[in-house]
Write a protein that holds these residues in place. Structure first.
Motif, PDB file in Angstrom:
ATOM      1  N   ASN A 151       0.046   4.250  -0.414  1.00  0.00           N
ATOM      2  CA  ASN A 151      -0.607   5.403   0.222  1.00  0.00           C
ATOM      3  C   ASN A 151      -0.330   5.453   1.718  1.00  0.00           C
ATOM      4  O   ASN A 151      -0.521   6.487   2.355  1.00  0.00           O
ATOM      5  CB  ASN A 151      -2.116   5.353  -0.017  1.00  0.00           C
ATOM      6  CG  ASN A 151      -2.464   5.473  -1.489  1.00  0.00           C
ATOM      7  OD1 ASN A 151      -1.873   6.272  -2.205  1.00  0.00           O
ATOM      8  ND2 ASN A 151      -3.411   4.664  -1.945  1.00  0.00           N
ATOM      9  N   LYS A 152       0.109   4.347   2.291  1.00  0.00           N
ATOM     10  CA  LYS A 152       0.434   4.303   3.708  1.00  0.00           C
ATOM     11  C   LYS A 152       1.939   4.169   3.941  1.00  0.00           C
ATOM     12  O   LYS A 152       2.365   3.854   5.047  1.00  0.00           O
ATOM     13  CB  LYS A 152      -0.299   3.132   4.369  1.00  0.00           C
ATOM     14  CG  LYS A 152      -1.811   3.287   4.356  1.00  0.00           C
ATOM     15  CD  LYS A 152      -2.491   2.114   5.051  1.00  0.00           C
ATOM     16  CE  LYS A 152      -3.998   2.285   5.052  1.00  0.00           C
ATOM     17  NZ  LYS A 152      -4.695   1.129   5.690  1.00  0.00           N
ATOM     18  N   ASP A 188       0.843  13.291   2.400  1.00  0.00           N
ATOM     19  CA  ASP A 188      -0.065  12.359   1.731  1.00  0.00           C
ATOM     20  C   ASP A 188       0.342  12.115   0.282  1.00  0.00           C
ATOM     21  O   ASP A 188      -0.293  11.321  -0.408  1.00  0.00           O
ATOM     22  CB  ASP A 188      -1.499  12.916   1.754  1.00  0.00           C
ATOM     23  CG  ASP A 188      -2.059  12.969   3.167  1.00  0.00           C
ATOM     24  OD1 ASP A 188      -1.635  12.137   3.982  1.00  0.00           O
ATOM     25  OD2 ASP A 188      -2.912  13.835   3.427  1.00  0.00           O
ATOM     26  N   PHE A 196       2.665  10.873  -2.987  1.00  0.00           N
ATOM     27  CA  PHE A 196       3.436   9.676  -3.300  1.00  0.00           C
ATOM     28  C   PHE A 196       4.905   9.908  -2.989  1.00  0.00           C
ATOM     29  O   PHE A 196       5.498  10.900  -3.426  1.00  0.00           O
ATOM     30  CB  PHE A 196       3.261   9.313  -4.776  1.00  0.00           C
ATOM     31  CG  PHE A 196       4.109   8.155  -5.223  1.00  0.00           C
ATOM     32  CD1 PHE A 196       3.817   6.862  -4.815  1.00  0.00           C
ATOM     33  CD2 PHE A 196       5.201   8.347  -6.067  1.00  0.00           C
ATOM     34  CE1 PHE A 196       4.591   5.782  -5.215  1.00  0.00           C
ATOM     35  CE2 PHE A 196       5.975   7.272  -6.485  1.00  0.00           C
ATOM     36  CZ  PHE A 196       5.667   5.989  -6.058  1.00  0.00           C
ATOM     37  N   ASP A 218       0.850  -1.191   0.000  1.00  0.00           N
ATOM     38  CA  ASP A 218       0.000   0.000   0.000  1.00  0.00           C
ATOM     39  C   ASP A 218       0.889   1.246   0.000  1.00  0.00           C
ATOM     40  O   ASP A 218       1.399   1.654   1.043  1.00  0.00           O
ATOM     41  CB  ASP A 218      -0.911  -0.022   1.227  1.00  0.00           C
ATOM     42  CG  ASP A 218      -1.970   1.074   1.197  1.00  0.00           C
ATOM     43  OD1 ASP A 218      -1.832   2.014   0.391  1.00  0.00           O
ATOM     44  OD2 ASP A 218      -2.940   0.984   1.982  1.00  0.00           O
ATOM     45  N   GLY A 267      -0.199   3.645  -6.954  1.00  0.00           N
ATOM     46  CA  GLY A 267      -0.535   2.240  -6.720  1.00  0.00           C
ATOM     47  C   GLY A 267      -0.400   1.449  -7.999  1.00  0.00           C
ATOM     48  O   GLY A 267      -0.459   1.995  -9.104  1.00  0.00           O
TER      49      GLY A 267
END
Length: 499
Positions: free
Chosen positions: A331-332, A358, A360, A329, A396
């Motif tokens: 995004n995390k 937040d 990339f 993931d 992603g």
């Protein structure tokens, strides 16, 4: 007062932390296999997780969607075609629906998993590979060439297969005098490194059938060793010292006389399984029976292998799966994910770099190896090598539609009805145990690789199939000529009374 430089090493991975997922996101009531084989017993990719489980009267493994959580019902269908326990499973790096399994029944089977997972038990393998005389416990897909699979068994033999045709293309019978513990391809797939019960670390060219370098007693302890090739060509090994302390060592392949670095950890007797991430150059060590996962960063600065941190839990692990980078993931800021095998539970553990933004984080996610192969099987057999084809993880990763057919030598694996590619085109029947890889540089079948691969990407171009078939036929003719030469020499030796 001056501050001494270099006291604190700067690295964006210094603060990587590991966190187990909440109980509701784990897999429960999974009966993990009780085989004593020193393997990970689990494999994961962006679509599925495969777990070797207990099975009566044969060997089986579960394949579940990666998003699956909660209790796994005992009636959940499994892959159950082996006649004896399964020892290893590995997902194909070029097709997330294809998985190989190795078993105590001396066979290797290739399975095609439908999207969404199994709805009924799967017992009919797409391909069955038979050539080992004892149980098979090691699988290693070629990192860049489509359909090339390496296997190693308790017969001390290394086999290289073209799974598209089911052909044994190379066999190394005399390279190892004892049980093989591990095999790892280098990044381009030109050579492999192996560890063996005789305590030696070997670098082998499987196409020539030759051992290029040997380091005796890479670790002096009697417990099993493991080795993994790093992206820059170095090799990292885990093993035991003479005093039974667990060690890791880093080796420069240009000179194996002494390790670049050695670190000793503890006196536990669990075998350390190394999991390597080439994008971050981090190595994670999971000891079987341990409650910990150690992680290190490998750099060009002394002492080369830098300890980062340690994840510890209350329950020991029976094995572990490592998710390919395409599945994390972004995004995390998740840079790695493990699946820790308990006795009856599978627990995901995320490795995360804390970041406030937040956006990339491109520095954490350089382009990584994608599904597209760099070479066809016959290109690699003909002597070509190539680095992986990389993809961006920005936003992603979403797998593109398949452009080249995996296992294209098997028509029943092509539900989309691509009959043009299902006739075994593009496969080379360079089988033989007798060749030992000699003379393969004479097989000139790779000159149109880039053009052919480009045409393979354009499904509406019928010229691709014609060119691929011509190349395959040319390779076949040359290979058969080489085989005839070998047989003629053998006949001549018989006539001369040498045999």
């Amino acid at each position: 007062m001056s501050i001494r430089r270099g006291v604190v090493r700067q690295s964006k991975f210094r603060h990587v932390f590991a966190q187990a997922w909440k109980a509701e996101h784990c897999l429960d009531d999974v009966r993990i296999t009780r085989v004593t084989w020193e393997g990970p017993l689990c494999a994961a990719n962006p679509k599925f997780i495969a777990i070797i489980v207990e099975a009566g009267g044969g060997g089986a493994f579960l394949v579940l969607p990666l998003s699956k959580s909660g209790r796994v019902d005992q009636s959940t269908p499994s892959v159950c075609g082996h006649a004896a326990p399964v020892l290893d499973v590995q997902w194909c790096p070029h097709d997330d629906n294809v998985i190989a399994s190795a078993s105590e029944d001396c066979t290797i089977k290739i399975w095609q998993i439908p999207d969404g997972g199994l709805t009924e038990p799967l017992s009919d393998a797409s391909v069955t590979l038979e050539g080992h005389s004892k149980r098979v416990g090691i699988l290693a897909w070629h990192p860049t060439a489509l359909n090339i699979l390496l296997t190693a068994g308790c017969d001390n033999v290394v086999c290289v297969w073209d799974v598209g045709t089911g052909e044994l293309v190379y066999e190394l019978r005399d390279a190892h005098p004892d049980l093989i513990y591990s095999v790892s391809w280098n990044r381009e797939g030109s050579v492999v490194c192996t560890t063996c019960r005789d305590k030696a670390l070997r670098i082998i060219d499987p196409r020539r059938g030759t051992v290029l370098k040997v380091r005796d007693k890479a670790h002096e302890g009697t417990r099993p060793m493991r080795a993994v090739f790093l992206a820059d060509g170095k090799i990292l090994t885990t093993g035991f010292s003479r005093m039974s302390e667990r060690q890791l060592a880093l080796w420069d392949t240009s000179d194996l006389s002494e390790p670049m670095a050695v670190q000793e950890m503890d006196t536990s007797n669990g075998v350390l399984l190394p999991f390597y991430d080439p994008d971050t150059n981090m190595v994670y060590l999971c000891g079987k029976g341990d409650c910990t996962i150690r992680y290190f960063e490998v750099t060009d600065e002394s002492p080369y292998v830098h300890f980062l941190s340690l994840y510890s839990s209350k329950e020991p692990q029976r094995g572990a799966g490592f998710l390919s980078k395409r599945g994390v993931d972004v995004n995390k800021c998740e840079i790695a994910r493990f699946f820790k095998l308990h006795e009856r539970k599978v627990e995901p553990i995320s490795m995360t770099v804390p970041r406030k933004s937040d956006l990339f984080q491109g520095d954490l996610y350089p382009d990584t190896a994608g599904l597209e192969p760099s070479l066809l099987a016959e290109d690699w057999i003909a002597g070509q090598d190539a680095p992986p084809v990389l993809v961006s993880l920005s936003g992603g990763y979403t797998a593109p539609p398949s452009k080249c057919n995996t296992l294209r030598g098997r028509p029943k694996l092509l539900p989309q009805g691509d009959s043009a590619n299902s006739t075994g085109t593009g496969q080379t029947n360079v089988t033989s145990r007798e060749t030992g890889g000699e003379g393969m540089e004479q097989v000139d079948v790779g000159r149109e690789t880039e053009g052919t691969m480009e045409r393979c990407r354009r499904e509406d171009d019928p010229l691709a199939d014609i060119l691929t078939e011509i190349r395959a036929l040319r390779a076949l003719v040359l290979a058969q000529g080489h085989r005839i030469d070998i047989l003629e020499r053998q006949v001549a030796r018989i006539d001369d009374g040498d045999v």
